[in-house]
Design a protein around this motif. Structure first.
Motif, mmCIF file in Angstrom:
data_model
loop_
_atom_site.group_PDB
_atom_site.id
_atom_site.type_symbol
_atom_site.label_atom_id
_atom_site.label_comp_id
_atom_site.label_asym_id
_atom_site.label_seq_id
_atom_site.Cartn_x
_atom_site.Cartn_y
_atom_site.Cartn_z
ATOM 1 N N PHE A 236 -6.552 1.573 -9.316
ATOM 2 C CA PHE A 236 -7.696 2.426 -9.934
ATOM 3 C C PHE A 236 -8.164 3.568 -9.128
ATOM 4 O O PHE A 236 -8.214 4.963 -9.449
ATOM 5 N N VAL A 237 -8.403 3.370 -7.737
ATOM 6 C CA VAL A 237 -8.887 4.574 -6.856
ATOM 7 C C VAL A 237 -7.875 5.257 -6.761
ATOM 8 O O VAL A 237 -8.072 6.802 -6.842
ATOM 9 N N ASN B 56 0.788 -1.321 0.033
ATOM 10 C CA ASN B 56 -0.007 0.163 0.110
ATOM 11 C C ASN B 56 0.903 1.040 -0.018
ATOM 12 O O ASN B 56 0.488 2.321 -0.717
ATOM 13 N N HIS C 35 2.275 1.865 -3.429
ATOM 14 C CA HIS C 35 1.509 2.441 -4.281
ATOM 15 C C HIS C 35 1.136 3.958 -4.088
ATOM 16 O O HIS C 35 0.737 4.580 -4.980
ATOM 17 N N SER D 141 -5.786 -0.150 -4.044
ATOM 18 C CA SER D 141 -6.358 0.070 -5.376
ATOM 19 C C SER D 141 -5.702 1.132 -6.155
ATOM 20 O O SER D 141 -5.769 2.162 -5.963
ATOM 21 N N TYR E 63 -9.441 6.802 0.582
ATOM 22 C CA TYR E 63 -9.073 6.383 -0.685
ATOM 23 C C TYR E 63 -8.299 4.924 -0.204
ATOM 24 O O TYR E 63 -7.216 5.128 0.626
ATOM 25 N N ASP E 64 -8.824 4.129 -0.724
ATOM 26 C CA ASP E 64 -8.121 2.542 -0.609
ATOM 27 C C ASP E 64 -6.625 2.476 -1.396
ATOM 28 O O ASP E 64 -6.689 2.654 -2.544
ATOM 29 N N ASN F 128 -7.093 2.656 3.865
ATOM 30 C CA ASN F 128 -7.566 4.106 3.398
ATOM 31 C C ASN F 128 -6.661 5.143 3.798
ATOM 32 O O ASN F 128 -6.321 5.139 5.021
#
Length: 217
Positions: free
Chosen positions: A186-187, A76, A79, A184, A180-181, A155
């Motif tokens: 995409f998110v 995470n 990302h 992801s 906001y995850d 998140n």
């Protein structure tokens, strides 16, 4: 008939496009405030410098909760580093704050070592607090989300310079988007990136207006 069609294409479509985008600017010029007052950071202690006071005041903050086992948060964090931090870390008054439970400092240092191999962590603050302080901070966000047993969540949250939670008052499903995850891509790419742009633009426009008004005096 052909003449009418040409006139429509040349004039009506551009006018329609202008009205559409003008409406969009009015609707999305500000990122909605979802929670007015949240628990402040003054009771938390900076992992890097115990004398440093980490605060929401005057900063656009990306707030995260890696929890008591922050190494589990590595993917995470990568990302987030790649999709958000790396793009905006050079903006003045922008910071990341990750809140961890006291006693997890050694694990956090390992996470920092990993992340620092791909980004400069100068704008990424890690602070420690008691479980009570962390729960108080998270609960004050007043979201529909929950922390896990180790005080973590995938998140992250956008906090403005006045210490207010920002997000979407109506997401794709019609509900509020509080956080906001980070699991992801995409998110992060399609929602958080857009929303960070909006709040940065909001403050830039406010600063330009302030400077212009003071110049005209």
């Amino acid at each position: 008939m052909k003449k009418f069609f040409v006139i429509f294409v040349l004039f009506a479509l551009p006018l329609g496009a202008y009205l559409f985008f003008a409406s969009g600017v009015n609707n999305f010029a500000r990122l909605p405030v979802l929670t007015q007052e949240i628990y402040q950071l003054e009771s938390f202690r900076s992992l890097e410098d115990e004398e440093e006071e980490v605060s929401f005041d005057g900063k656009i903050t990306i707030l995260g909760f890696p929890g008591g086992e922050p190494l589990e948060y590595s993917n995470n964090a990568y990302h987030l580093a790649e999709k958000i931090y790396d793009r905006y870390a050079e903006f003045k008054d922008f910071q990341f704050v990750s809140v961890i439970p006291s006693g997890s400092e050694a694990e956090v240092e390992k996470l920092q070592d990993k992340i620092s191999k791909v980004i400069d962590l100068k704008k990424w603050k890690f602070v420690t607090g008691t479980s009570e302080e962390i729960n108080a901070l998270f609960d004050s966000l007043n979201t529909d989300l929950e922390l896990t047993g180790d005080l973590s969540t995938p998140n992250v949250f956008i906090i403005d310079k006045e210490g207010k939670l920002r997000g979407r008052d109506k997401d794709d499903d019609g509900n509020e988007l509080y956080g906001y995850d980070t699991g992801s891509i995409f998110v992060l790419n399609n929602k958080m990136n857009d929303d960070v742009k909006v709040i940065l633009a909001e403050y830039r426009l406010a600063l330009k207006k302030y400077n212009r008004e003071n110049t005209e005096k």
